[in-house]
Write a protein that holds these residues in place. Structure first.
Motif, mmCIF file in Angstrom:
data_model
loop_
_atom_site.group_PDB
_atom_site.id
_atom_site.type_symbol
_atom_site.label_atom_id
_atom_site.label_comp_id
_atom_site.label_asym_id
_atom_site.label_seq_id
_atom_site.Cartn_x
_atom_site.Cartn_y
_atom_site.Cartn_z
ATOM 1 N N ARG A 58 92.267 15.274 86.397
ATOM 2 C CA ARG A 58 90.968 15.475 87.034
ATOM 3 C C ARG A 58 89.825 15.687 86.044
ATOM 4 O O ARG A 58 88.678 15.432 86.368
ATOM 5 C CB ARG A 58 91.025 16.685 87.977
ATOM 6 N N VAL A 59 90.118 16.183 84.844
ATOM 7 C CA VAL A 59 89.058 16.472 83.882
ATOM 8 C C VAL A 59 88.838 15.242 83.005
ATOM 9 O O VAL A 59 89.740 14.808 82.279
ATOM 10 C CB VAL A 59 89.401 17.698 83.002
ATOM 11 N N ILE A 60 87.645 14.669 83.131
ATOM 12 C CA ILE A 60 87.281 13.502 82.324
ATOM 13 C C ILE A 60 85.992 13.835 81.580
ATOM 14 O O ILE A 60 84.997 14.207 82.189
ATOM 15 C CB ILE A 60 87.076 12.237 83.176
ATOM 16 N N GLU A 61 86.044 13.697 80.287
ATOM 17 C CA GLU A 61 84.906 13.955 79.405
ATOM 18 C C GLU A 61 84.561 12.652 78.702
ATOM 19 O O GLU A 61 85.398 11.750 78.613
ATOM 20 C CB GLU A 61 85.318 15.024 78.389
ATOM 21 N N THR A 62 83.339 12.540 78.214
ATOM 22 C CA THR A 62 82.953 11.354 77.452
ATOM 23 C C THR A 62 82.515 11.747 76.056
ATOM 24 O O THR A 62 82.062 12.862 75.813
ATOM 25 C CB THR A 62 81.793 10.592 78.126
ATOM 26 N N VAL A 63 82.714 10.811 75.155
ATOM 27 C CA VAL A 63 82.107 10.876 73.834
ATOM 28 C C VAL A 63 81.438 9.520 73.658
ATOM 29 O O VAL A 63 82.028 8.482 73.969
ATOM 30 C CB VAL A 63 83.125 11.183 72.712
ATOM 31 N N SER A 64 80.208 9.544 73.224
ATOM 32 C CA SER A 64 79.471 8.297 73.097
ATOM 33 C C SER A 64 79.232 7.998 71.627
ATOM 34 O O SER A 64 78.546 8.743 70.935
ATOM 35 C CB SER A 64 78.135 8.401 73.844
ATOM 36 N N VAL A 65 79.852 6.919 71.183
ATOM 37 C CA VAL A 65 79.723 6.467 69.801
ATOM 38 C C VAL A 65 79.201 5.040 69.836
ATOM 39 O O VAL A 65 79.808 4.169 70.452
ATOM 40 C CB VAL A 65 81.084 6.514 69.069
ATOM 41 N N ALA A 66 78.090 4.811 69.189
ATOM 42 C CA ALA A 66 77.517 3.472 69.150
ATOM 43 C C ALA A 66 77.818 2.852 67.798
ATOM 44 O O ALA A 66 77.548 3.439 66.765
ATOM 45 C CB ALA A 66 76.010 3.526 69.380
ATOM 46 N N SER A 67 78.407 1.667 67.852
ATOM 47 C CA SER A 67 78.631 0.929 66.609
ATOM 48 C C SER A 67 78.174 -0.512 66.739
ATOM 49 O O SER A 67 77.667 -1.076 65.786
ATOM 50 C CB SER A 67 80.101 0.973 66.197
ATOM 51 N N TYR A 68 78.336 -1.124 67.910
ATOM 52 C CA TYR A 68 77.843 -2.481 68.111
ATOM 53 C C TYR A 68 76.413 -2.375 68.628
ATOM 54 O O TYR A 68 76.176 -1.852 69.704
ATOM 55 C CB TYR A 68 78.701 -3.255 69.123
ATOM 56 N N HIS A 69 75.475 -2.854 67.856
ATOM 57 C CA HIS A 69 74.088 -2.782 68.264
ATOM 58 C C HIS A 69 73.665 -4.061 68.983
ATOM 59 O O HIS A 69 72.632 -4.118 69.611
ATOM 60 C CB HIS A 69 73.207 -2.466 67.058
ATOM 61 N N ASP A 70 74.461 -5.084 68.872
ATOM 62 C CA ASP A 70 74.403 -6.259 69.725
ATOM 63 C C ASP A 70 75.825 -6.800 69.727
ATOM 64 O O ASP A 70 76.702 -6.238 69.102
ATOM 65 C CB ASP A 70 73.357 -7.283 69.254
ATOM 66 N N TYR A 71 76.057 -7.855 70.439
ATOM 67 C CA TYR A 71 77.436 -8.313 70.597
ATOM 68 C C TYR A 71 78.022 -8.936 69.337
ATOM 69 O O TYR A 71 79.213 -9.155 69.258
ATOM 70 C CB TYR A 71 77.555 -9.275 71.784
ATOM 71 N N ALA A 72 77.211 -9.203 68.343
ATOM 72 C CA ALA A 72 77.721 -9.869 67.150
ATOM 73 C C ALA A 72 77.749 -8.980 65.921
ATOM 74 O O ALA A 72 78.511 -9.241 65.007
ATOM 75 C CB ALA A 72 76.874 -11.105 66.849
ATOM 76 N N ASN A 73 76.950 -7.930 65.889
ATOM 77 C CA ASN A 73 76.808 -7.162 64.657
ATOM 78 C C ASN A 73 77.193 -5.703 64.838
ATOM 79 O O ASN A 73 76.649 -5.014 65.692
ATOM 80 C CB ASN A 73 75.350 -7.228 64.168
ATOM 81 N N GLN A 74 78.148 -5.271 64.022
ATOM 82 C CA GLN A 74 78.535 -3.874 64.033
ATOM 83 C C GLN A 74 77.719 -3.160 62.970
ATOM 84 O O GLN A 74 77.654 -3.585 61.827
ATOM 85 C CB GLN A 74 80.031 -3.720 63.744
ATOM 86 N N GLY A 75 77.054 -2.098 63.368
ATOM 87 C CA GLY A 75 76.187 -1.376 62.445
ATOM 88 C C GLY A 75 76.724 -0.001 62.123
ATOM 89 O O GLY A 75 77.913 0.277 62.266
ATOM 90 N N GLN A 76 75.830 0.871 61.685
ATOM 91 C CA GLN A 76 76.186 2.239 61.334
ATOM 92 C C GLN A 76 76.649 2.999 62.578
ATOM 93 O O GLN A 76 76.105 2.833 63.662
ATOM 94 C CB GLN A 76 74.973 2.934 60.724
ATOM 95 N N MET A 77 77.646 3.862 62.408
ATOM 96 C CA MET A 77 78.168 4.654 63.513
ATOM 97 C C MET A 77 77.177 5.747 63.881
ATOM 98 O O MET A 77 76.656 6.435 63.002
ATOM 99 C CB MET A 77 79.500 5.292 63.124
ATOM 100 N N GLN A 78 76.926 5.900 65.164
ATOM 101 C CA GLN A 78 76.050 6.951 65.661
ATOM 102 C C GLN A 78 76.753 7.682 66.798
ATOM 103 O O GLN A 78 77.210 7.045 67.745
ATOM 104 C CB GLN A 78 74.747 6.378 66.197
ATOM 105 N N ILE A 79 76.853 9.004 66.701
ATOM 106 C CA ILE A 79 77.401 9.793 67.801
ATOM 107 C C ILE A 79 76.231 10.168 68.693
ATOM 108 O O ILE A 79 75.350 10.932 68.299
ATOM 109 C CB ILE A 79 78.143 11.036 67.287
ATOM 110 N N LEU A 80 76.225 9.587 69.890
ATOM 111 C CA LEU A 80 75.132 9.802 70.826
ATOM 112 C C LEU A 80 75.397 10.987 71.754
ATOM 113 O O LEU A 80 74.469 11.585 72.278
ATOM 114 C CB LEU A 80 74.888 8.540 71.652
ATOM 115 N N LYS A 81 76.675 11.301 71.990
ATOM 116 C CA LYS A 81 77.063 12.435 72.826
ATOM 117 C C LYS A 81 78.353 13.022 72.287
ATOM 118 O O LYS A 81 79.334 12.308 72.120
ATOM 119 C CB LYS A 81 77.249 12.023 74.279
#
Length: 166
Positions: A58-81
């Protein structure tokens, strides 16, 4: 980085079957009780919903990590949440980390460092990210781009033979 030549389109039906297959594998593991799911957003949201239902978590948590800034290019890792501090206790023991895919392993590495004792599970795994995953359903080659159902519309697909030379 350009998009790989190999395409692996996944329908909603197939993705649901694969998410349930992952739940079956997790149910058969030695972990009798998961205290929570941490899903990596956005891709981990859909499989986390299916797995939480199938395993009664029942307990669902999220972590938001952005690495794909568009569908073709992986950029710097950012922890958004960040992850809720209570789930970080005991280095994430009893926590199930869910994502749709591990590709290069960069995102998986960041989240695994936050929860080193958690169990990491994905639907799909590529060779570079595979060592960071405890449980997965399907391995695809590194040069394959997976088209998830939430990224697609209904369009004509030309036959593979049309791409062959000669």
């Amino acid at each position: 980085m350009s998009l790989p030549d190999k395409a692996f389109p996944v329908s909603w039906d197939q993705f649901h079957r694969d998410a349930r297959a992952l739940a079956w594998r997790l149910a058969g593991s030695n972990k009798a009780q998961w205290r929570a799911i941490v899903c990596i957003t956005r891709g981990g949201l859909v499989p986390a919903a299916v797995i939480s239902r199938e395993l009664g978590i029942r307990v669902i948590e999220t972590v938001s990590v952005a690495s794909y800034h568009d569908y073709a290019n992986q950029g710097q890792m950012q922890i958004l949440k960040e992850i809720t501090p209570s789930l970080l206790a005991n280095e994430g023991e009893g926590v199930l980390i869910i994502d749709d895919l591990t590709d290069t392993g960069k995102t998986a590495g960041v989240v695994r460092a936050m929860l080193p004792k958690a169990h990491f599970a994905t639907i799909y795994a590529k060779p570079k990210g595979r060592p960071l995953v405890d449980t997965f359903v399907t391995e695809v080659s590194q040069d394959t781009w997976i088209y998830f159902p939430w990224d697609m519309g209904f369009t004509y697909q030309k036959p593979i033979a049309d791409d062959e030379v000669g």
